[in-house]
Design a protein around this motif. Sequence first.
Motif, short mmCIF file in Angstrom:
data_model
loop_
_atom_site.label_atom_id
_atom_site.label_comp_id
_atom_site.label_asym_id
_atom_site.label_seq_id
_atom_site.Cartn_x
_atom_site.Cartn_y
_atom_site.Cartn_z
N VAL A 192 7.20 78.01 74.56
CA VAL A 192 8.02 76.82 74.33
C VAL A 192 9.43 77.07 74.85
N ASN A 193 9.98 78.25 74.55
CA ASN A 193 11.33 78.59 75.00
C ASN A 193 11.43 78.68 76.52
N MET A 194 10.40 79.24 77.14
CA MET A 194 10.41 79.33 78.60
C MET A 194 10.37 77.94 79.23
N SER A 195 9.58 77.06 78.63
CA SER A 195 9.53 75.68 79.12
C SER A 195 10.88 75.00 78.99
N LEU A 196 11.58 75.27 77.88
CA LEU A 196 12.91 74.69 77.67
C LEU A 196 13.91 75.25 78.67
N CYS A 197 13.83 76.55 78.94
CA CYS A 197 14.73 77.15 79.94
C CYS A 197 14.52 76.51 81.31
N GLU A 198 13.27 76.25 81.65
CA GLU A 198 12.98 75.58 82.92
C GLU A 198 13.59 74.18 82.93
N GLU A 199 13.48 73.48 81.80
CA GLU A 199 14.05 72.14 81.69
C GLU A 199 15.57 72.16 81.82
N LEU A 200 16.21 73.25 81.34
CA LEU A 200 17.66 73.38 81.42
C LEU A 200 18.13 73.81 82.81
N GLY A 201 17.18 74.11 83.69
CA GLY A 201 17.54 74.50 85.05
C GLY A 201 18.01 75.93 85.18
N LEU A 202 17.54 76.80 84.28
CA LEU A 202 17.94 78.21 84.32
C LEU A 202 17.10 78.98 85.34
N ASP A 203 17.59 80.13 85.72
CA ASP A 203 16.93 80.98 86.71
C ASP A 203 15.73 81.68 86.06
N GLU A 204 14.53 81.44 86.60
CA GLU A 204 13.31 82.02 86.03
C GLU A 204 13.33 83.54 86.05
N ASP A 205 13.93 84.13 87.09
CA ASP A 205 14.01 85.59 87.16
C ASP A 205 14.76 86.17 85.96
N LYS A 206 15.68 85.38 85.41
CA LYS A 206 16.49 85.86 84.29
C LYS A 206 15.85 85.55 82.94
N VAL A 217 -0.04 86.76 94.97
CA VAL A 217 -1.07 86.68 93.94
C VAL A 217 -0.44 86.71 92.55
N LEU A 218 0.53 87.61 92.36
CA LEU A 218 1.24 87.68 91.07
C LEU A 218 1.93 86.36 90.77
N GLY A 219 2.56 85.78 91.78
CA GLY A 219 3.23 84.50 91.60
C GLY A 219 2.25 83.39 91.24
N ASN A 220 1.07 83.40 91.89
CA ASN A 220 0.06 82.38 91.60
C ASN A 220 -0.47 82.52 90.17
N LEU A 221 -0.68 83.76 89.72
CA LEU A 221 -1.13 83.99 88.34
C LEU A 221 -0.09 83.50 87.33
N SER A 222 1.17 83.78 87.63
CA SER A 222 2.25 83.33 86.74
C SER A 222 2.30 81.81 86.67
N ASP A 223 2.15 81.17 87.83
CA ASP A 223 2.18 79.71 87.86
C ASP A 223 1.00 79.12 87.08
N PRO A 233 1.49 86.66 75.29
CA PRO A 233 1.65 88.03 75.83
C PRO A 233 1.25 88.13 77.29
N VAL A 234 0.15 87.44 77.68
CA VAL A 234 -0.30 87.49 79.08
C VAL A 234 0.72 86.80 79.98
N LEU A 235 1.25 85.67 79.52
CA LEU A 235 2.27 84.95 80.29
C LEU A 235 3.50 85.82 80.52
N VAL A 236 4.00 86.44 79.44
CA VAL A 236 5.19 87.29 79.55
C VAL A 236 4.93 88.45 80.51
N PHE A 237 3.77 89.08 80.38
CA PHE A 237 3.44 90.25 81.22
C PHE A 237 3.48 89.90 82.70
N PHE A 238 2.78 88.84 83.09
CA PHE A 238 2.69 88.50 84.51
C PHE A 238 3.97 87.83 85.01
N LEU A 239 4.64 87.06 84.16
CA LEU A 239 5.86 86.39 84.59
C LEU A 239 6.97 87.39 84.85
#
Length: 405
Positions: A267-281, A167-173, A53-59
Motif C-alpha cells: 500500500v505504501n509503495m503504491s502511495l509513493c508511486e502516486e506521489l511521484g517519488l523515485d522508485e529506486d529510493k 527480467v528482474l524489471g519484468n518480475l518487479s512490474d 516479501p516477494v515484492l520487496v525482494f525483487f523490487l
Amino acid sequence: MQKLWNAWNGISLVKRIVAGLIVGAILGVVLPQAQVISVLGDLFVGALKALAPVLVFFLVMSSLAHHKEGKSTNMKTVIVLYLLGTFLAAFSGVVASFLFPSTLVLTEGVSDLTPPGGIAEVLKTLLMNAVSNPIGSMVNANFIGVLVWAVILGLALRKASATTKEVLGNLSDALSVAIRWVISCAPFGIMGLVFNTVSTTGLSAFGSYLHVIAVLVGCMFFVALVMNPVIVFFCTRKNPYPLVLKCLKNSGVMAFFTRSSAANIPVNMSLCEELGLDEDKYSVSIPLGATINMAGASITISVLTLAAANTLGIAVDFPTALLLSLVSAISACGASGVAGGSLLLIPMACSLFGIPSDVAMQVVGIGFIIGVIQDSCETALNSSSDVLFTASAEFYSRRKSGQNS
C-alpha cells in the motif's frame, strides 16, 4: 457487467474503503453470528502478507541492479528522519505520562511468552534476522533478512547483462500489478476485518483502561498531527498538512485495520508511486521503515512502562525518563524481530525501574487486552510515517538541488 466494474473502479478507493467499513460495522452488530464474513478480512491480509516479501525482494534487487553510478539515494536522510521520529515519539510518550499519569489494574500475566533479556538481545535478534536464509526470510516475512539479501544480490547484479536486468524489471512490474489487484479488493477486506472486530470484541473489557488508552491514542495523534508535520516542514519549507493528511488517509487508514506494517508495505509503495517519488529510493526506504521506523511502538513502551511505575508508586526523575525514551526508541527499532512486537519489550523497559518481571508481564497482558485499539493506532502511525519521511527526504533533496517538489 463491464459497466458495473468500470463504475466500481471509478469510485475512489478511500470512498470504497469507508463504505466497506460502514457495512462491516453494521453487519457486526446485526449479524454477529455470520462469522464467514470475517474470512474476507483474513483473505485480504493473507494475500498482502504473501506478496509483500516477494515484492520487496525483487523490487529492491531490480532497483539496485539498474542503479546508475553517482545517482543519490537519500538513504542517510531517510534513516535520520526514521530514528529522529522514533526517539521524539518515545519522548512525547514520556511527557504525556508525566502530564497525565496513568495507573493500571493489574491482571494475570501472559505466561507463554518470553520477553528479551535486554537491548543486547534485541539487537542480536535483529542482526541474526539480517543474515537468515533469504528463502526462509521471504516465507516468514522477515523483512530485515529480505532487505539485506535483496541489497546484496542487487549490488552483485549491477554487472549482469541487460537481459538479466530486464527480467528482474519484468518480475518487479508483474508483482506490482498483482499487488494493485489485491489492493483493489481492500473494501471487502476491510469489511471483513471490521465485522470480526465488532462481532467478537466486547467494549466492556476496555472500561478499566480508558485512561491509559486515551493517553496512548492521544500521544499518537499528537505525533501524527503536530510533531511529524514540524519535521516535514523543516525538510520541505512548505505547508506539511496536505502531505501528512494524504499519508494518514491512504496509508494510515489501511494500516489501522490490517494491524500489520508488513501487509501495508505494498500500500505504501503504491502511495509513493502516486506521489511521484523515485522508485529506486522508496523501494528500499519503505521496507526499511517497516523495520526501524517505530514511533507508535516507542510510545506504547514508554507509556505502559511509566503506568506500571505509577501503579507501584515508583518515583521517576527526568534523567531516568530521558533514558527511558532512548531505551524505548532503540528497542522499538528491533520490535519487528521479536515475537509479540512492542508489548514484549515492555519488561525490558520496566527493568530500568526495578519492576519485577512477573509484574511487567502483567502489563504485557493488559497490552494484549487493549491491543485492538493500541495496536491499530500504533501500526497506523508507524506505517503512514514510512511514506511521510520517505517523501520528506526526497522533497528535501529536490529543494537542495533547486528542483520543485
